[in-house]
Design an enzyme around this catalytic site. Structure first.
Site, PDB file in Angstrom:
ATOM      1  N   PRO A 107       0.819  -1.367  -0.017  1.00 53.61           N
ATOM      2  CA  PRO A 107      -0.076   0.094   0.101  1.00 53.61           C
ATOM      3  C   PRO A 107       0.836   1.101  -0.070  1.00 53.61           C
ATOM      4  CG  PRO A 107       0.141  -1.070   2.358  1.00 53.61           C
ATOM      5  CD  PRO A 107       1.004  -1.636   1.457  1.00 53.61           C
ATOM      6  N   GLN A 127      -6.765  -1.624   3.154  1.00 54.79           N
ATOM      7  CA  GLN A 127      -6.106  -1.475   4.502  1.00 54.79           C
ATOM      8  C   GLN A 127      -6.666  -0.052   5.245  1.00 54.79           C
ATOM      9  OE1 GLN A 127      -2.221   0.742   4.695  1.00 54.79           O
ATOM     10  NE2 GLN A 127      -1.462  -1.013   5.490  1.00 54.79           N
ATOM     11  N   CYS A 143       2.306   2.926   9.893  1.00 54.52           N
ATOM     12  CA  CYS A 143       2.542   4.207   9.179  1.00 54.52           C
ATOM     13  C   CYS A 143       3.168   5.219  10.155  1.00 54.52           C
ATOM     14  CB  CYS A 143       1.405   4.905   8.769  1.00 54.52           C
ATOM     15  SG  CYS A 143       1.529   6.597   8.223  1.00 54.52           S
ATOM     16  N   GLY A 180      10.690  -4.349   2.467  1.00 60.91           N
ATOM     17  CA  GLY A 180      11.774  -2.922   2.369  1.00 60.91           C
ATOM     18  C   GLY A 180      12.829  -3.271   1.676  1.00 60.91           C
ATOM     19  N   GLY A 207       7.456  -1.935  -2.197  1.00 60.03           N
ATOM     20  CA  GLY A 207       6.851  -0.521  -2.344  1.00 60.03           C
ATOM     21  C   GLY A 207       7.591   0.223  -3.290  1.00 60.03           C
TER      22      GLY A 207
HETATM   23  C1  LIG Z   1       4.681   7.511  -0.464  1.00 53.69           C
HETATM   24  C2  LIG Z   1       4.623   6.262   0.413  1.00 53.69           C
HETATM   25  C3  LIG Z   1       3.207   6.245   1.113  1.00 53.69           C
HETATM   26  C4  LIG Z   1       3.058   4.843   1.753  1.00 53.69           C
HETATM   27  N1  LIG Z   1       1.770   4.616   2.173  1.00 53.69           N
HETATM   28  C5  LIG Z   1       1.599   3.588   2.839  1.00 53.69           C
HETATM   29  C6  LIG Z   1       0.221   2.983   3.301  1.00 53.69           C
HETATM   30  O1  LIG Z   1      -0.570   3.879   3.098  1.00 53.69           O
HETATM   31  N2  LIG Z   1      -0.080   2.132   4.118  1.00 53.69           N
HETATM   32  C7  LIG Z   1       1.082   1.251   4.650  1.00 53.69           C
HETATM   33  O2  LIG Z   1       0.846   0.239   5.490  1.00 53.69           O
HETATM   34  N3  LIG Z   1       2.468   1.536   4.074  1.00 53.69           N
HETATM   35  C8  LIG Z   1       2.693   2.514   3.552  1.00 53.69           C
HETATM   36  N4  LIG Z   1       3.910   2.932   2.977  1.00 53.69           N
HETATM   37  C9  LIG Z   1       5.011   1.958   3.456  1.00 53.69           C
HETATM   38  C10 LIG Z   1       5.186   1.012   2.334  1.00 53.69           C
HETATM   39  O3  LIG Z   1       3.949   0.251   2.225  1.00 53.69           O
HETATM   40  C11 LIG Z   1       6.281   0.237   2.461  1.00 53.69           C
HETATM   41  O4  LIG Z   1       5.952  -0.441   3.515  1.00 53.69           O
HETATM   42  C12 LIG Z   1       7.684   0.871   2.695  1.00 53.69           C
HETATM   43  O5  LIG Z   1       7.909   1.858   1.577  1.00 53.69           O
HETATM   44  C13 LIG Z   1       8.994  -0.038   2.762  1.00 53.69           C
HETATM   45  O6  LIG Z   1       8.896  -0.801   1.501  1.00 53.69           O
HETATM   46  P1  LIG Z   1       9.953  -0.349   0.318  1.00 53.69           P
HETATM   47  O7  LIG Z   1      11.432  -0.078   0.761  1.00 53.69           O
HETATM   48  O8  LIG Z   1       9.618  -1.470  -0.862  1.00 53.69           O
HETATM   49  O9  LIG Z   1       9.279   0.833  -0.250  1.00 53.69           O
HETATM   50  C14 LIG Z   1       4.121   4.001   2.276  1.00 53.69           C
HETATM   51  C15 LIG Z   1       5.491   4.340   1.816  1.00 53.69           C
HETATM   52  C16 LIG Z   1       5.641   5.513   0.738  1.00 53.69           C
HETATM   53  C17 LIG Z   1       7.031   5.775   0.189  1.00 53.69           C
END
Ligand SMILES: Cc1cc2nc3c(=O)[nH]c(=O)nc-3n(C[C@H](O)[C@H](O)[C@H](O)COP(=O)(O)O)c2cc1C
Length: 323
Positions: free
Chosen positions: A16, A71, A102, A203, A226
């Site tokens: 998300p 979510q 979050c 991550g 993400g």
């Molecule tokens: C712009 C942005 C918005 C995000 N919005 C949410 C969200 O709505 N809900 C959530 O659980 N995590 C949210 N996250 C976290 C991501 O789901 C993820 O856990 C985090 O970016 C780490 O994964 P990654 O390194 O692959 O980006 C957000 C991250 C970013 C960068």
């Protein structure tokens, strides 16, 4: 990987991301073959109070043979359960997720998101309530802990297992870290070793190598991507192909990136209308063009444009120039 009674193979999930994984982009990600995708987070209070913006976040029409996990975030058990029931009844998702990760100040100051990691007893009551009142499988998305002195992901995952939650996604950073430093694979592994329900590692997965690293270091059941999909929806296709057939698909060409920027813009306009779509699309277009030759000038120019035809012609001209 099986969550609830649904098989998610290969277990590659799109995270998300508020402001990014909206309906138009989710359609593109579906076209890339992703099986399970999460909605942007939705406020439980907003939903109970019937906010239009909240409803827009829930929209999904294309399911193909894929699954959707909606979510919600909140801190108050009553609102969370009420909102979850509305979602179950009106939107019938495959899964419902509670956001426990979050880090945003405006979210944690109300006791929601990662702040719930500091309140395991309250969280347990919320999860018990959700399980009692809903039929939809419930999942949670957590961080490693609040800060380096309070790394309690294992405790939270065990509460989840005890309350019959169907899966845990863990982003291997604390709330204090936001998105800085590197991912703590060790804590993800500890969570995996401490419960029997599916554990999804999250991550810093940006390519096949980092996806393999997540599996090797943590033995997780599935992975969640993400930021790696910003301007790069092909990443999910490449990962799926690799995990299905051990084949490395080629990376997208410059032409494909520019054509995708235009296609994404069209999808956004179709859904939101021009006025809303154009400002929303500026960041996406920048991400598609990131790292391409002389793209800074093109991005700056597009950021000043409101006319869709002009944006498209700038992109097409840039594609020609690059040839
Ligand atoms: C712009 C942005 C918005 C995000 N919005 C949410 C969200 O709505 N809900 C959530 O659980 N995590 C949210 N996250 C976290 C991501 O789901 C993820 O856990 C985090 O970016 C780490 O994964 P990654 O390194 O692959 O980006 C957000 C991250 C970013 C960068």
């Amino acid at each position: 990987m099986i969550i609830g009674n649904k098989k998610i193979n290969p277990p590659i999930i799109v995270a998300p991301m508020a402001g990014i994984t909206d309906y138009p982009y989710r359609q593109i990600l579906r076209e890339m073959g992703v099986k399970l995708i999460y909605s942007e987070m939705v406020s439980s209070k907003g939903l109970v109070y019937d906010s239009e913006r909240t409803k827009e976040l829930l929209d999904y029409k294309i399911r193909d043979n894929g699954y959707i996990n909606i979510q919600i975030f909140g801190s108050d058990k009553e609102y969370i359960i009420k909102a979850a029931k509305i979602i179950e009844k009106d939107y019938k998702p495959d899964f419902l997720d509670l956001n426990i990760g979050c880090p945003a100040p405006k979210v944690v100051k109300n006791g929601s998101g990662a702040a719930l990691m500091k309140k395991p007893k309250i969280l347990e009551q919320i999860l018990k309530g959700l399980k009692k009142e809903l039929n939809t499988p419930i999942t949670i998305k957590i961080r490693s802990g609040w800060d380096k002195n309070h790394i309690n992901a294992v405790q939270i995952a065990q509460i989840a297992e005890k309350t019959k939650i169907s899966a845990v996604v863990i982003h291997g950073r604390s709330r204090e870290q936001f998105y800085s430093n590197t991912v703590n694979y060790e804590v993800i592994k500890e969570v995996k070793d401490s419960v029997k329900i599916p554990v999804i590692g999250n991550g810093d997965i940006v390519d096949i190598k980092s996806a393999l690293k997540m599996y090797e270091k943590t033995n997780c059941d599935g992975i969640m991507i993400g930021r790696g999909i910003k301007g790069n929806p092909w990443l999910v296709k490449r990962l799926i192909k690799y995990f299905d057939d051990r084949i490395y698909l080629p990376k997208p060409s410059v032409e494909q990136k520019i054509e995708m920027a235009v296609y994404h813009l069209e999808k956004a306009i179709e859904y939101y209308g021009k006025e809303i779509a154009v400002p929303k699309m500026r960041k996406h277009i920048s991400w598609y063009l990131k790292g391409l030759k002389n793209s800074t000038y093109v991005k700056d120019h597009i950021n000043k444009l409101n006319d869709v035809m002009k944006i498209k012609s700038t992109l097409y001209q840039y594609k020609k120039d690059l040839k």
